[in-house]
Design a protein around this motif. Structure first.
Motif, PDB file in Angstrom:
ATOM      1  N   UNK A  19       0.160  14.360  -4.401  1.00  0.00           N
ATOM      2  CA  UNK A  19       1.425  14.144  -5.099  1.00  0.00           C
ATOM      3  C   UNK A  19       1.965  12.751  -4.793  1.00  0.00           C
ATOM      4  N   UNK A  20       2.483  12.091  -5.835  1.00  0.00           N
ATOM      5  CA  UNK A  20       3.112  10.785  -5.690  1.00  0.00           C
ATOM      6  C   UNK A  20       2.210   9.792  -4.960  1.00  0.00           C
ATOM      7  N   UNK A  21       0.976   9.688  -5.432  1.00  0.00           N
ATOM      8  CA  UNK A  21       0.025   8.759  -4.821  1.00  0.00           C
ATOM      9  C   UNK A  21       0.537   7.329  -4.947  1.00  0.00           C
ATOM     10  N   UNK A  22       0.333   6.527  -3.916  1.00  0.00           N
ATOM     11  CA  UNK A  22       0.869   5.163  -3.890  1.00  0.00           C
ATOM     12  C   UNK A  22      -0.029   4.197  -4.661  1.00  0.00           C
ATOM     13  N   UNK A  23       0.555   3.060  -5.036  1.00  0.00           N
ATOM     14  CA  UNK A  23      -0.226   2.018  -5.707  1.00  0.00           C
ATOM     15  C   UNK A  23      -1.341   1.496  -4.809  1.00  0.00           C
ATOM     16  N   UNK A  24      -1.040   1.407  -3.508  1.00  0.00           N
ATOM     17  CA  UNK A  24      -2.044   0.908  -2.576  1.00  0.00           C
ATOM     18  C   UNK A  24      -3.262   1.830  -2.537  1.00  0.00           C
ATOM     19  N   UNK A  25      -3.015   3.134  -2.572  1.00  0.00           N
ATOM     20  CA  UNK A  25      -4.118   4.098  -2.553  1.00  0.00           C
ATOM     21  C   UNK A  25      -4.942   3.993  -3.828  1.00  0.00           C
ATOM     22  N   UNK A  26      -4.260   3.821  -4.964  1.00  0.00           N
ATOM     23  CA  UNK A  26      -4.973   3.680  -6.238  1.00  0.00           C
ATOM     24  C   UNK A  26      -5.825   2.417  -6.222  1.00  0.00           C
ATOM     25  N   UNK A  27      -5.256   1.320  -5.742  1.00  0.00           N
ATOM     26  CA  UNK A  27      -6.015   0.065  -5.656  1.00  0.00           C
ATOM     27  C   UNK A  27      -7.239   0.232  -4.757  1.00  0.00           C
ATOM     28  N   UNK A  28      -7.073   0.939  -3.643  1.00  0.00           N
ATOM     29  CA  UNK A  28      -8.194   1.155  -2.724  1.00  0.00           C
ATOM     30  C   UNK A  28      -9.303   1.968  -3.389  1.00  0.00           C
TER      31      UNK A  28
END
Length: 245
Positions: free
Chosen positions: A63-72
């Motif tokens: 839930x509410x995944x961060x932009x940093x996690x998506x970029x990674x």
């Protein structure tokens, strides 16, 4: 008694009945290798790549995944594709991650700047990512599509083709509606096309997504089919005149 010919009845049935989608024309053969013969990925390699890919995707399933996690996750999928450039699922999953990134950035942008319209297609900052997203969906489809439409496909192929065509159809329909409704000046190659043309492209992808087994795509193919819409408008007008008369 009906005055329709057998051929007319068959045409109308195909236009308006989602269950008549030609998905039955696709032969899915579970004995086939996962990917077409021109893709040199053994079942063992497929299992290894699948495990690697799953570990990347799991990071996005919160839930509410961060932009940093998506970029990674995108960076990890970049590396997987660089090592295995003919592995179709990686392109389909990177497209999903790119869409998550655009949605996340667009949502933050709209909150901060009170933008209106569909930022995915109207914000110039999103153009490179959206272009990359469509390129990944196209590559997943190209790598998984059989040489001949009559050729049987594996369950893995069918799933990738169903998902990728449906995903692209959804985005094209979203672009068509943004093109029609938004007062903002859009950017990118998609914006050079008219809303009707984009919707026809979406309908084609929904048709193919349904053909490979996606039930939602089958329904959307009927709703966006230009001939079905035209016939519906004719019937609606005829009913209106009959009621008025």
């Amino acid at each position: 008694m009906s005055t329709l010919t057998t051929n007319d009845s068959a045409v109308l049935h195909a236009l308006f009945d989602a269950e008549s989608s030609p998905s039955s024309a696709i032969q899915i053969d579970s004995t086939l290798p996962p990917f077409p013969a021109n893709i040199q990925i053994t079942p063992e390699d497929h299992e290894s790549l699948g495990n690697r890919e799953t570990s990347i995707i799991k990071s996005l399933q919160t839930d509410n995944v961060s932009q940093e996690t998506i970029h990674s996750a995108i960076t990890a999928l970049d590396a997987l594709i660089e090592d295995n450039p003919t592995y179709p699922p990686a392109y389909a999953n990177r497209a999903q991650a790119l869409r998550m990134l655009v949605d996340k950035e667009s949502s933050l942008s709209e909150k901060l700047e009170l933008k209106t319209g569909d930022a995915m297609f109207t914000d110039p900052a999103n153009t490179p990512t959206v272009s990359r997203l469509f390129a990944d969906l196209g590559q997943a489809i190209n790598l998984s599509t059989p040489v001949s439409p009559a050729d049987p496909v594996s369950p893995v192929q069918a799933r990738i083709l169903a998902d990728a065509h449906t995903h692209r159809g959804y985005l094209l329909l979203k672009a068509a509606r943004a093109r029609r409704d938004s007062k903002a000046q859009g950017v990118g190659q998609l914006w050079e096309l008219g809303s009707d043309q984009l919707e026809e492209m979406a309908s084609r992808d929904f048709f193919l997504g349904g053909r490979y087994g996606n039930k939602i795509a089958q329904q959307m193919a009927v709703q966006t089919n230009p001939y079905a819409k035209m016939c519906g408008a004719i019937v609606k007008e005829a009913m209106r005149k009959e009621t008025v008369g």
